[in-house]
Motif scaffolding. Structure first.
Motif, PDB file in Angstrom:
ATOM      1  N   TYR A 139      -3.468   7.120  -7.810  1.00 45.87           N
ATOM      2  CA  TYR A 139      -2.955   6.323  -6.703  1.00 45.87           C
ATOM      3  C   TYR A 139      -3.584   6.762  -5.379  1.00 45.87           C
ATOM      4  N   ASP A 140      -3.679   8.079  -5.168  1.00 42.55           N
ATOM      5  CA  ASP A 140      -4.309   8.580  -3.943  1.00 42.55           C
ATOM      6  C   ASP A 140      -5.772   8.174  -3.885  1.00 42.55           C
ATOM      7  N   ALA A 141      -6.443   8.209  -5.039  1.00 42.75           N
ATOM      8  CA  ALA A 141      -7.862   7.834  -5.075  1.00 42.75           C
ATOM      9  C   ALA A 141      -8.042   6.364  -4.721  1.00 42.75           C
ATOM     10  N   ILE A 142      -7.164   5.497  -5.259  1.00 42.88           N
ATOM     11  CA  ILE A 142      -7.268   4.067  -4.974  1.00 42.88           C
ATOM     12  C   ILE A 142      -7.041   3.789  -3.492  1.00 42.88           C
ATOM     13  N   ILE A 143      -6.008   4.415  -2.914  1.00 42.34           N
ATOM     14  CA  ILE A 143      -5.714   4.200  -1.497  1.00 42.34           C
ATOM     15  C   ILE A 143      -6.854   4.734  -0.630  1.00 42.34           C
ATOM     16  N   SER A 144      -7.437   5.867  -1.018  1.00 42.66           N
ATOM     17  CA  SER A 144      -8.552   6.431  -0.251  1.00 42.66           C
ATOM     18  C   SER A 144      -9.742   5.490  -0.253  1.00 42.66           C
ATOM     19  N   ILE A 145     -10.015   4.860  -1.393  1.00 41.09           N
ATOM     20  CA  ILE A 145     -11.128   3.907  -1.476  1.00 41.09           C
ATOM     21  C   ILE A 145     -10.844   2.688  -0.608  1.00 41.09           C
ATOM     22  N   ILE A 146      -9.603   2.187  -0.659  1.00 35.64           N
ATOM     23  CA  ILE A 146      -9.252   1.016   0.147  1.00 35.64           C
ATOM     24  C   ILE A 146      -9.379   1.329   1.635  1.00 35.64           C
ATOM     25  N   ASN A 147      -9.026   2.559   2.020  1.00 35.35           N
ATOM     26  CA  ASN A 147      -9.095   2.939   3.436  1.00 35.35           C
ATOM     27  C   ASN A 147     -10.509   2.963   3.980  1.00 35.35           C
ATOM     28  N   THR A 148     -11.508   2.996   3.103  1.00 37.77           N
ATOM     29  CA  THR A 148     -12.903   2.977   3.563  1.00 37.77           C
ATOM     30  C   THR A 148     -13.404   1.564   3.843  1.00 37.77           C
ATOM     31  N   LEU A 149     -12.636   0.546   3.428  1.00 42.31           N
ATOM     32  CA  LEU A 149     -13.058  -0.842   3.617  1.00 42.31           C
ATOM     33  C   LEU A 149     -12.769  -1.303   5.037  1.00 42.31           C
ATOM     34  N   PRO A 150     -13.499  -2.300   5.507  1.00 41.94           N
ATOM     35  CA  PRO A 150     -13.146  -2.902   6.798  1.00 41.94           C
ATOM     36  C   PRO A 150     -11.768  -3.560   6.705  1.00 41.94           C
ATOM     37  N   PHE A 151     -10.955  -3.401   7.753  1.00 41.15           N
ATOM     38  CA  PHE A 151      -9.603  -3.962   7.791  1.00 41.15           C
ATOM     39  C   PHE A 151      -8.784  -3.525   6.567  1.00 41.15           C
ATOM     40  N   PRO A 152      -8.559  -2.224   6.394  1.00 38.76           N
ATOM     41  CA  PRO A 152      -7.855  -1.737   5.194  1.00 38.76           C
ATOM     42  C   PRO A 152      -6.443  -2.270   5.063  1.00 38.76           C
ATOM     43  N   TYR A 153      -5.741  -2.543   6.164  1.00 39.91           N
ATOM     44  CA  TYR A 153      -4.374  -3.040   6.073  1.00 39.91           C
ATOM     45  C   TYR A 153      -4.341  -4.421   5.415  1.00 39.91           C
ATOM     46  N   PHE A 154      -5.302  -5.283   5.771  1.00 42.72           N
ATOM     47  CA  PHE A 154      -5.375  -6.597   5.147  1.00 42.72           C
ATOM     48  C   PHE A 154      -5.765  -6.469   3.678  1.00 42.72           C
ATOM     49  N   ALA A 155      -6.615  -5.477   3.362  1.00 37.48           N
ATOM     50  CA  ALA A 155      -7.003  -5.252   1.974  1.00 37.48           C
ATOM     51  C   ALA A 155      -5.802  -4.827   1.134  1.00 37.48           C
ATOM     52  N   LYS A 156      -4.912  -4.005   1.710  1.00 37.01           N
ATOM     53  CA  LYS A 156      -3.717  -3.579   0.976  1.00 37.01           C
ATOM     54  C   LYS A 156      -2.767  -4.750   0.749  1.00 37.01           C
ATOM     55  N   ILE A 157      -2.632  -5.617   1.761  1.00 36.22           N
ATOM     56  CA  ILE A 157      -1.783  -6.809   1.600  1.00 36.22           C
ATOM     57  C   ILE A 157      -2.343  -7.716   0.507  1.00 36.22           C
ATOM     58  N   LEU A 158      -3.677  -7.896   0.513  1.00 34.44           N
ATOM     59  CA  LEU A 158      -4.314  -8.711  -0.518  1.00 34.44           C
ATOM     60  C   LEU A 158      -4.131  -8.085  -1.899  1.00 34.44           C
ATOM     61  N   LEU A 159      -4.186  -6.751  -1.970  1.00 37.99           N
ATOM     62  CA  LEU A 159      -3.975  -6.065  -3.245  1.00 37.99           C
ATOM     63  C   LEU A 159      -2.573  -6.307  -3.772  1.00 37.99           C
ATOM     64  N   VAL A 160      -1.566  -6.226  -2.889  1.00 34.48           N
ATOM     65  CA  VAL A 160      -0.180  -6.448  -3.300  1.00 34.48           C
ATOM     66  C   VAL A 160       0.001  -7.878  -3.805  1.00 34.48           C
ATOM     67  N   ILE A 161      -0.542  -8.858  -3.078  1.00 34.16           N
ATOM     68  CA  ILE A 161      -0.412 -10.263  -3.486  1.00 34.16           C
ATOM     69  C   ILE A 161      -1.095 -10.491  -4.837  1.00 34.16           C
ATOM     70  N   THR A 162      -2.272  -9.898  -5.012  1.00 31.80           N
ATOM     71  CA  THR A 162      -3.005 -10.043  -6.272  1.00 31.80           C
ATOM     72  C   THR A 162      -2.240  -9.421  -7.435  1.00 31.80           C
ATOM     73  N   MET A 163      -1.637  -8.239  -7.200  1.00 38.47           N
ATOM     74  CA  MET A 163      -0.872  -7.590  -8.259  1.00 38.47           C
ATOM     75  C   MET A 163       0.354  -8.408  -8.639  1.00 38.47           C
ATOM     76  N   ILE A 164       1.034  -9.001  -7.644  1.00 39.71           N
ATOM     77  CA  ILE A 164       2.209  -9.836  -7.933  1.00 39.71           C
ATOM     78  C   ILE A 164       1.807 -11.049  -8.769  1.00 39.71           C
TER      79      ILE A 164
END
Length: 281
Positions: free
Chosen positions: A184-209
């Motif tokens: 989980y820490d590794a996944i979040i660390s990778i997402i944090n390297t992307l541009p606009f990480p907060y939007f990437a996390k929201i997109l990840l949550v929507i995709t998982m749902i």
């Protein structure tokens, strides 16, 4: 500490001027990254600049590298030497990370319990005929100490990966690392390297749902059919049976959420459940 960074930058600029007109074994590089992620760990909270000066000759490689975040949240000075023998590379590196404040940092303080240096030994195997590599490193001295006893922790890092070479010197690489922590820490660390990480996390949550909703909906349509000894092709399972299977699939992820080692437990269950299939194959 900033004066060391500035001194290193000045040295790199001087080296550029000195060797610009001549072919030399010295090499320089100035790299800028929007975020600094190294071995699954994020350093700094802003773009980081890396000036590097290196020397290579007959398999010997010596380098010095500085790192400085534009907002001052991260600083480092790295030194290292390596020797390449055929497909094997042996190296010793010194990573120096000053404290965030920096006023009391002493670069030449090498006392085990006080130093900011991390000394690492590393071996890498990269066969020339196979597009893969493997790496193993261990901190053998310096600031890598256990929390309670303050003895050497011997923290280690392992990596294995492969690459595919395209035309025009383009390379695609894929690596698998293990540096402790969890997935989980590794996944979040990778997402944090992307541009606009907060939007990437929201997109990840929507995709998982969406993924879980469609997957469980399909399972609740198929699984109830196996609850009957015999069912006609045009007959549908009773709603109570379907509701029971739906509750089972709802409780499964809820149970994983409250489990401390949910990913590892799920892996174990998957391996055990797949064992009979492996025997058949």
């Amino acid at each position: 500490m900033k004066r060391y960074i500035l001194l290193f930058l000045a040295s790199v600029l001087f080296a550029i001027i000195s060797i610009a007109q001549n072919k030399s074994n010295f090499h320089m590089e100035l790299l800028a990254q929007t975020k600094y992620l190294w071995r699954g760990i994020e350093y700094g909270t802003s773009p980081v600049i890396f000036p590097t000066l290196s020397y290579s000759n007959n398999g010997i490689y010596i380098y010095g590298m500085g790192g400085y975040a534009t907002d001052g949240s991260h600083q480092e000075v790295d030194l290292g030497i390596s020797y390449n023998f055929k497909d094997i590379s042996l190296s010793i590196n010194d990573y120096y990370y000053p404290t965030p404040v920096g006023e009391n940092d002493k670069y030449f303080n090498l006392k085990g319990k006080e130093t900011g240096h991390w000394f690492e030994s590393c071996i890498q195997y990269s066969p020339s005929k196979i597009p893969v590599w493997s790496l193993l490193s261990t901190y053998f001295a310096g600031a890598d100490k256990k929390t309670e006893s303050k003895s050497q922790a011997w923290s280690s890092y392992a990596e294995i990966g492969g690459h595919y070479d395209f035309d025009n010197n383009n390379v695609l690489s894929l690596g698998i690392l293990n540096a402790g922590g969890n997935y989980y820490d590794a996944i979040i660390s990778i997402i944090n390297t992307l541009p606009f990480p907060y939007f990437a996390k929201i997109l990840l949550v929507i995709t998982m749902i969406m993924f879980y909703a469609t997957s469980f909906d399909t399972l609740t349509l198929i699984a109830p059919n196996y609850s009957y000894k015999h069912i006609e092709s045009n007959e549908e399972p009773h709603k109570i049976i379907r509701t029971l299977w739906a509750l089972i699939f709802i409780l499964l992820p809820i149970g994983l959420l409250f489990s401390n080692n949910s990913m590892y437990g799920l892996q174990s269950i998957s391996i055990i459940a797949a064992s009979p299939i492996g025997i058949i194959i």
